[in-house]
Design an enzyme around this catalytic site. Structure first.
Site, PDB file in Angstrom:
ATOM      1  N   ALA A 175       0.851  -1.183   0.000  1.00  0.00           N
ATOM      2  CA  ALA A 175       0.000   0.000   0.000  1.00  0.00           C
ATOM      3  C   ALA A 175       0.889   1.236   0.000  1.00  0.00           C
ATOM      4  CB  ALA A 175      -0.933   0.006   1.213  1.00  0.00           C
ATOM      5  N   MET A 176       0.281   2.398  -0.255  1.00  0.00           N
ATOM      6  CA  MET A 176       1.044   3.641  -0.403  1.00  0.00           C
ATOM      7  C   MET A 176       0.261   4.799   0.177  1.00  0.00           C
ATOM      8  SD  MET A 176       3.614   5.339  -1.332  1.00  0.00           S
ATOM      9  CE  MET A 176       3.826   7.121  -1.334  1.00  0.00           C
ATOM     10  N   GLU A 177       0.976   5.677   0.905  1.00  0.00           N
ATOM     11  CA  GLU A 177       0.357   6.722   1.710  1.00  0.00           C
ATOM     12  C   GLU A 177       0.149   8.035   0.986  1.00  0.00           C
ATOM     13  OE1 GLU A 177       4.892   7.066   2.531  1.00  0.00           O
ATOM     14  OE2 GLU A 177       3.442   5.470   2.159  1.00  0.00           O
ATOM     15  N   ASN A 178      -0.122   8.039  -0.315  1.00  0.00           N
ATOM     16  CA  ASN A 178      -0.357   9.311  -1.000  1.00  0.00           C
ATOM     17  C   ASN A 178      -1.294  10.182  -0.158  1.00  0.00           C
ATOM     18  OD1 ASN A 178       0.861   8.144  -3.492  1.00  0.00           O
ATOM     19  ND2 ASN A 178      -1.004   6.924  -3.446  1.00  0.00           N
ATOM     20  N   GLU A 197      -0.829   3.401   6.975  1.00  0.00           N
ATOM     21  CA  GLU A 197      -0.886   4.444   5.941  1.00  0.00           C
ATOM     22  C   GLU A 197      -1.474   5.744   6.491  1.00  0.00           C
ATOM     23  OE1 GLU A 197       0.842   3.775   3.506  1.00  0.00           O
ATOM     24  OE2 GLU A 197       0.904   1.606   3.735  1.00  0.00           O
ATOM     25  N   HIS A 255       0.987   7.933   8.212  1.00  0.00           N
ATOM     26  CA  HIS A 255       1.813   8.723   7.294  1.00  0.00           C
ATOM     27  C   HIS A 255       1.190  10.079   6.959  1.00  0.00           C
ATOM     28  CE1 HIS A 255       5.116   6.113   6.258  1.00  0.00           C
ATOM     29  NE2 HIS A 255       4.344   5.126   5.842  1.00  0.00           N
TER      30      HIS A 255
END
Length: 910
Positions: A309-312, A345, A348
């Site tokens: 997963a990614m914390e954009n 996430e 972040h």
């Protein structure tokens, strides 16, 4: 290779970092996406502060972008005319240089404009396409993944984390699709080609060049972002559906909408993720004492995704398995995973997004803290019944210790000259070791003071960039402690200490040396003296437990006064990032005391003790029989995490000695005595309302019995999969033992079971079903089916799943040598397939880490000798070092293991 690392930081910064003569302040991006032609394009206008006079501007741009025209405007030049710029690209460094005639004066402001067009990537990074099935037809949607250095693959930009700017994003797409980005949409209008209302000439020109004139298009403009790093920018276009809720924030009192997006066929599985988001977001705002700065928070669950997963900022993205589960079925395993991922996430949004590391050598400032905060501190408040702090010890602490015990490890803070090296440090050291060291610090100074210091750090550096010292300053201010003295070596030096305990007449003598899992450190490797919080647990004459958290070993060795006639233990609660070696006599006393109840030694103590003994036996510092003796003493253990740790340790023994069938047969008989009675007591059913502890203990017991090849348990699980094959109904496959049932079906079944598992992979009910089938289909013992699976991996498998397939295959002794040859035969194809993402390093680990003979090690070394290992050199070194350690372990432990099992078989108490 890494020859550049021998250069001074100044040299590699000049080579790999952008010039500092200009600084972006704002991006205005307009991007069109066509999901039929799988193309995108647009223009970017960037406002710049000119810090030094220049007639050339250097920025990042990937080779995938076909740049069109470029121009620059500067009011200080006293002309209304745009200067056309000549574009010179450098594909190796991912840069474009804009050269123009009139120099821009220092102190002025300028704006550049660049047009570009590209195909949507299939590589899970940059701006890429993801495939899904609708009514039997493959369709696509588009989304971004920019971390760490792939914003340049979608936008010409300054793609370094410290070059923060604000961003205004406009998306042009087919009218029936949905556009999402970091910020909420301010407007969305249909594009009318007959309208002359467009005041922006660049936008009008762009609209006139859209790929199809015979379809309806729309224009979605999003609100301006706060200052942020390029790797956090995100947008997506596709046929998305969403679930929504709202939450009232504790500081601001604002109502924040929360959404989870995915394709319409699986959106109903997003309820739990949405619920977790609503629970954790307000907690973070309260604990950090800083308002969540954005007006919304979305999550996008994608069918194809490089990492988990990614914390954009404002638009979290990740795999479907990271966020989706069937809310009608209680699947504890999936819920724990989803909650941990989403909480990580969301952490972040503050730690990483508001305040961002200055460069990737401080990646751990983002990831280590989000791991600790998201997967332990916050989750323990939301789900206290899950024992997440014990899980943290069993998983994060132990995984990091195992990797950091290698000579091929690296410090938490490590120089990152180029993109290839940056990708390599997304590992257990940047995440789990960093989190473990931060947890050790928190336990030493107290969690309240630790979190207060974090809040001070964030407030001082809002919307800025930081280095390690900035965090230590904040925690020092809150705690009154010299944090640099306490923690610096844990961050900047490789490895961790082994604490050796020797009993004396008046207490204990403790000594620290660097721990290695294969060999004694030489003098150069053993220079570091860590500040080690010993957390000494003692029991007084009344049976009361006392833990001295002030005791610190800050020298090579020292004596501590205590009564060795009573129970004691170092590293109480396994709060420290180190291992402890006791004498065999003391170990047996501690193990016996730990077997009684939780009053003295907590589950975290028992997990830490178990893993210390297990790993010290691998390193040759204690015999493997010590581990079996300890487990034999603990036969009455009731904590599932301890039993799960036993299974992991036993799996290492089974892997090492799998070529010695008589020994393995005896060892499995011992394992059966531990787990089969638990299965007989707990059964196979998972009734509603049962405690998490019992659910997990039953799952672990069944897995243990299958590991031991118990015929009755295997027969029961086979019958359940047979029912599913006959009826298509998974009613007899409880979610929490689905993985074990699939493994049994693959190992003991044939082609029919294999084909059914493939169908689950192709058309799963939930992402967890699919993940379990992928992970276990490789257990088949039919080598024809193994080769069929290789063909499937090459031609049918999604890129994101290749590593998972191979991990399953390497766990199968019959398939492992074939897997190595499969990798070698298709090395060029894999290198090309994973040319721009992180998959190749994980694939190398999956295919080679499980080997256990000198010949296999040497063959692997020879194979890679002439390969460009730039993108995975660390993973390869770690895998081969693991193999060497296993070879040494086999040689020194065989007789000890054999003798212990023989005595056990002859024991009347058996």
């Amino acid at each position: 290779m890494f020859s550049d690392l021998s250069e001074s930081p100044a040299i590699w910064q000049d080579k790999y970092r952008l010039p500092t003569n200009v600084k972006p302040s704002h991006y205005n991006i307009t991007c069109w996406t066509d999901l039929e032609s799988l193309q995108f394009g647009g223009f970017v206008a960037v406002d710049l502060d000119i810090l030094e006079e220049t007639s050339a501007i250097v920025l990042n741009s990937s080779a995938d972008l076909k740049l069109g025209t470029a121009s620059v405007y500067c009011s200080a030049l006293n002309t209304d005319q745009l200067q056309s710029a000549q574009i010179v690209t450098d594909q190796e460094l991912g840069r474009a240089t804009l050269n123009f005639v009139a120099a821009l004066p220092a102190g002025s402001k300028a704006q550049i404009k660049i047009t570009y067009i590209a195909m949507l990537r299939g590589s899970m990074n940059g701006y890429y396409k993801s495939a899904w099935q609708r009514n039997g037809k493959t369709e696509h949607y588009a989304m971004t993944h920019f971390q760490p250095t792939d914003a340049r693959a979608a936008i010409p930009c300054w793609d370094e984390p410290q070059l923060k700017a604000t961003w205004t994003i406009t998306m042009i797409s087919r009218a029936e699709t949905v556009n999402i980005s970091n910020m909420p949409a301010e407007s969305e209008v249909a594009y009318d080609p007959t309208s002359a209302s467009e005041s922006d000439g660049s936008l009008g020109t762009l609209l006139s060049t859209l790929p199809r004139k015979d379809v309806q298009w729309k224009i979605t403009k999003f609100a301006k972002t706060p200052p942020m790093s390029s790797y956090l920018v995100a947008f997506a276009n596709g046929p998305f559906a969403h679930l929504e809720t709202k939450v009232v924030m504790p500081l601001s009192g604002r109502t924040i909408p929360l959404r989870v997006y995915t394709t319409p066929d699986i959106i109903h599985q997003a309820e739990f993720c949405l619920d977790v988001t609503a629970k954790v977001l307000p907690l973070y705002e309260k604990i950090f004492d800083i308002e969540y700065p954005l007006p919304k928070l979305d999550t996008l669950a994608a069918h194809d995704f490089d990492m988990g997963a990614m914390e954009n900022w404002g638009l979290i993205t990740g795999r479907t398995s990271a966020f989706l589960t069937d809310s009608k079925k209680v699947d504890i395993t999936s819920r724990k995973s989803i909650a941990g991922t989403q909480s990580h996430e969301v952490a972040h949004m503050w730690f990483g997004n508001i305040t961002t590391m200055a460069w990737w050598d401080n990646l751990y400032l983002n990831e280590g803290f989000a791991t600790l905060m998201g997967e332990a501190i916050i989750l323990s408040k939301v789900f206290p019944e899950w024992e997440v702090n014990s899980t943290f010890v069993a998983d994060d602490v132990q995984n990091a210790l195992m990797l950091d015990a290698k000579r091929s490890s690296h410090p938490i803070e490590v120089e990152c000259p180029d993109a290839n090296f940056i990708n390599q440090i997304f590992d257990e050291l940047s995440y789990s070791k960093a989190a473990s060291v931060l947890r050790m610090l928190s336990e030493y100074i107290g969690e309240d003071r630790f979190l207060k210091g974090v809040s001070l750090y964030l407030k001082k550096h809002l919307y800025g960039n930081t280095v390690t010292r900035d965090l230590w300053d904040g925690i020092s201010a809150a705690s009154g402690e010299d944090i640099v003295r306490l923690v610096d070596d844990w961050i900047t030096k490789i490895g961790f200490p082994l604490i050796t305990v020797t009993e004396t007449s008046g207490g204990i003598r403790v000594r620290q040396d660097r721990y290695l899992d294969n060999g004694t450190p030489n003098a150069d490797e053993n220079e570091t003296i860590w500040n080690v919080p010993l957390a000494v647990l003692t029991v007084n004459e009344n049976g009361h437990v006392h833990i001295d958290k002030t005791a610190v070993l800050a020298e090579r060795e020292k004596t501590i006064a205590l009564d060795t006639g009573r129970t004691f233990k170092l590293n109480a609660g396994t709060i420290g990032f180190y291992r402890v070696l006791y004498t065999p006599e003391r170990l047996e006393k501690i193990a016996t005391e730990a077997a009684k109840n939780d009053l003295i030694f907590s589950p975290r103590d028992r997990i830490g003790l178990l893993k210390d003994v297990s790993e010290l036996s691998h390193a040759g510092l204690t015999p493997v029989s010590s581990l079996l003796t300890l487990v034999n003493i603990w036969q009455g253990e009731t904590n599932y995490l301890v039993w799960a740790g036993v299974l992991v340790s036993f799996a290492g023994i089974l892997r090492a000695f799998e070529e010695h069938p008589r020994l393995i047969t005896s060892f499995r008989a011992f394992i059966r005595t531990l787990f089969v009675p638990l299965v007989q007591r707990l059964g196979y059913e998972f009734p509603d309302g049962e405690s998490v502890d019992i659910v997990e203990l039953r799952k672990t017991a069944i897995t243990g019995a299958v590991t031991a090849r118990d015929e009755n348990v295997i027969r029961e699980l086979q019958s359940r999969f047979t029912d599913y094959m006959e009826t298509g109904d998974m009613a007899r496959i409880p979610s929490d033992i689905r993985t074990t049932i699939f493994a049994v079906a693959a190992r003991y079944g044939g082609r029919e079971e294999f084909e059914v598992l493939l169908k689950i992979i192709e058309n799963p009910v939930t992402p967890a079903d699919r993940r379990a089938a992928i992970a276990n289909i490789g257990y088949t013992e039919d080598l024809t089916l193994v080769k069929d699976l290789f063909s499937y991996i090459l031609t049918e498998a999604r890129d994101q799943d290749v590593v998972s397939f191979c991990r399953g295959l390497q766990a199968n002794p019959l398939a492992r040598p074939l897997l190595v040859e499969f990798f070698k035969d298709n090395y060029d194809a894999f290198s090309k397939r994973f040319a721009t993402n992180s998959m190749l390093k994980y694939l190398v680990t999956a295919c080679f880490k499980g080997l256990s003979t000198q010949r296999a090690h040497d063959d692997a070394t020879e194979f890679f000798k002439d390969k460009d290992t730039t993108r995975y050199s660390m993973a390869l070194s770690q895998a081969l070092e693991t193999v060497r350690a296993r070879i040494a372990y086999i040689e020194r432990s065989f007789n000890d293991l054999s003798d212990w099992l023989t005595k056990w078989e002859q024991s009347p108490k058996r």
